[in-house]
Motif scaffolding. Structure first.
Motif, PDB file in Angstrom:
ATOM      1  N   ASP A   1      -2.306  14.982  -5.357  1.00 45.88           N
ATOM      2  CA  ASP A   1      -2.858  13.641  -5.331  1.00 45.88           C
ATOM      3  C   ASP A   1      -4.284  13.775  -5.847  1.00 45.88           C
TER       4      ASP A   1
ATOM      5  N   THR B   1      -3.792   8.880  -8.373  1.00 46.16           N
ATOM      6  CA  THR B   1      -2.391   8.986  -8.740  1.00 46.16           C
ATOM      7  C   THR B   1      -1.927  10.418  -8.579  1.00 46.16           C
TER       8      THR B   1
ATOM      9  N   GLU C   1       5.581   8.408  -9.104  1.00 49.39           N
ATOM     10  CA  GLU C   1       4.351   8.701  -9.843  1.00 49.39           C
ATOM     11  C   GLU C   1       4.438  10.071 -10.506  1.00 49.39           C
TER      12      GLU C   1
ATOM     13  N   ARG D   1       2.890   3.999  -1.501  1.00 44.76           N
ATOM     14  CA  ARG D   1       3.037   4.551  -2.853  1.00 44.76           C
ATOM     15  C   ARG D   1       4.296   5.403  -2.932  1.00 44.76           C
ATOM     16  N   ASP D   2       4.976   5.300  -4.061  1.00 42.27           N
ATOM     17  CA  ASP D   2       6.136   6.138  -4.292  1.00 42.27           C
ATOM     18  C   ASP D   2       5.661   7.388  -5.044  1.00 42.27           C
ATOM     19  N   LEU D   3       5.341   8.418  -4.286  1.00 42.12           N
ATOM     20  CA  LEU D   3       4.750   9.616  -4.882  1.00 42.12           C
ATOM     21  C   LEU D   3       5.698  10.274  -5.878  1.00 42.12           C
TER      22      LEU D   3
ATOM     23  N   ASN E   1       0.802  -1.212   0.000  1.00 47.73           N
ATOM     24  CA  ASN E   1       0.000   0.000   0.000  1.00 47.73           C
ATOM     25  C   ASN E   1       0.846   1.278   0.000  1.00 47.73           C
TER      26      ASN E   1
END
Ligand SMILES: [Zn+2]
Length: 87
Positions: A28, A38, A14, A9-11, A7
């Motif tokens: 976001d 995303t 992205e 996330r590699d912001l 869960n």
């Protein structure tokens, strides 16, 4: 032992994707069509970018331009790269 790694996330990753866009403030965002979430760059010109609720952008899953609802503004992702960027 359970893990939440799926869960996480590699912001930044992205944000680096082409479909995130090249200009604007990182946000976001959730596609109003397929509901995917995303990181996008929103072209925000408002005095208070935190207040912009939605913007239009392409969705890779929907394969078309659709509306995105801003969930959070991720200014921290670009604070470093914008330092000293003023003319
Ligand atoms: Zn979509």
């Amino acid at each position: 032992m359970s893990s939440d790694s799926d869960n996480v996330r590699d912001l930044e990753a992205e944000l680096d994707r082409p479909e995130a866009g090249e200009h604007g403030v990182p946000v976001d965002a959730m596609c109003t069509c397929c509901k995917c979430v995303t990181v996008k760059r929103a072209s925000i010109d408002e005095p208070d970018p935190d207040f912009v609720p939605s913007f239009r952008h392409v969705c890779r899953r929907c394969k078309c331009v659709t509306w995105w609802n801003v969930i959070a503004v991720l200014r921290g992702l670009i604070d470093a790269e914008e330092d000293g960027d003023e003319p």
